[in-house]
Design a protein around this motif. Sequence first.
Motif, short mmCIF file in Angstrom:
data_model
loop_
_atom_site.label_atom_id
_atom_site.label_comp_id
_atom_site.label_asym_id
_atom_site.label_seq_id
_atom_site.Cartn_x
_atom_site.Cartn_y
_atom_site.Cartn_z
N ASP A 171 0.54 -1.36 -6.87
CA ASP A 171 0.79 -0.47 -8.02
C ASP A 171 -0.46 -0.13 -8.83
O ASP A 171 -0.36 0.43 -9.92
CB ASP A 171 1.86 -1.06 -8.95
N GLN A 172 -1.64 -0.44 -8.29
CA GLN A 172 -2.89 -0.06 -8.93
C GLN A 172 -3.56 1.04 -8.12
O GLN A 172 -3.80 0.88 -6.92
CB GLN A 172 -3.84 -1.27 -9.03
N GLU A 173 -3.84 2.17 -8.78
CA GLU A 173 -4.43 3.31 -8.06
C GLU A 173 -5.85 2.98 -7.60
O GLU A 173 -6.62 2.33 -8.32
CB GLU A 173 -4.44 4.55 -8.95
N ILE A 174 -6.17 3.43 -6.39
CA ILE A 174 -7.48 3.19 -5.79
C ILE A 174 -8.18 4.54 -5.61
O ILE A 174 -7.59 5.49 -5.08
CB ILE A 174 -7.34 2.50 -4.43
N GLY A 175 -9.42 4.61 -6.03
CA GLY A 175 -10.19 5.84 -5.87
C GLY A 175 -10.82 5.92 -4.49
O GLY A 175 -11.56 5.02 -4.09
N LEU A 209 0.84 -1.20 0.00
CA LEU A 209 0.00 0.00 0.00
C LEU A 209 0.87 1.25 0.00
O LEU A 209 1.73 1.42 0.87
CB LEU A 209 -0.91 -0.01 1.23
N GLN A 210 0.67 2.11 -0.99
CA GLN A 210 1.42 3.36 -1.11
C GLN A 210 0.46 4.54 -0.96
O GLN A 210 -0.54 4.62 -1.67
CB GLN A 210 2.12 3.45 -2.47
N ILE A 211 0.76 5.44 -0.02
CA ILE A 211 -0.10 6.60 0.24
C ILE A 211 0.73 7.85 -0.04
O ILE A 211 1.67 8.16 0.70
CB ILE A 211 -0.61 6.60 1.69
N ASP A 212 0.41 8.54 -1.12
CA ASP A 212 1.11 9.77 -1.48
C ASP A 212 0.34 10.94 -0.87
O ASP A 212 -0.72 11.33 -1.35
CB ASP A 212 1.18 9.90 -3.00
N LEU A 213 0.90 11.48 0.20
CA LEU A 213 0.21 12.53 0.94
C LEU A 213 0.17 13.85 0.18
O LEU A 213 -0.75 14.64 0.35
CB LEU A 213 0.88 12.73 2.30
N ALA A 214 1.17 14.08 -0.65
CA ALA A 214 1.23 15.35 -1.38
C ALA A 214 0.22 15.40 -2.52
O ALA A 214 -0.51 16.38 -2.69
CB ALA A 214 2.64 15.57 -1.92
#
Length: 236
Positions: A151-155, A138-143
Amino acid sequence: MTERQQTVLVIDDEAQIRKFLRISLAAHGYRVLEAGSGREGLDLAQQAKPDLLVLDLGLPDMDGKDVLSELRRWSSMPVLVLSVRAGDSEKVLCLDGGANDYVTKPFSIPEFLARVRVLLRQPVAAGVQEASVRCGPLQIDLASRRVSLDDQEIGLTRKEFAVLATLARQLGRVVTQQQLLTDIWGPTHVEDSHYLRVVVGHLRQKLGDNPADPHFIVTEAGIGYRLREQSSGASR
């Protein structure tokens, strides 16, 4: 170059508990300082500036919550409360008052050491804000306010992202329901815990996270939630 030895200060009036923790922590490479009262502990904390404080609440000269309150006036060092007081209200008061984690006595030493490790490797506890947080797959880009899993974006909705981002900024630490509700919905909604439960439920569905055996969002019953820290190679 040898890695700096990390220092843990234990404030507890029970000599046997201090001895037990000293032996356990020293066996895992930590330097241990001890204090048997709140005032002695605060003085030692100011002088030695340890990396972590383990704090009992039932001290002979002052309540542990008062020690925590005074400490937070000048230090952001991680604090792990270790107490026989098992009530949810006591835990919430400590966590809202600045404690980073709470363990009840009697306790498992492997779990205690695991919580120590988490607190000692969290730059967030010292006020550092990361641009992005990785929790296994799980990757959370705060900016950019983007979240991806494998590697699949979640809405996510705005509220869903706000809850996940708040947990990510405190990775491995418990965030109380009151804090989440106040920060995200506002102080007038501090009692509306059902709002939070619904959002967390939707988050878990989108992350494929089973609440009975969570890989990501862990419920601390009656207290709040934490985002489980994982190694970068962790898999579900």
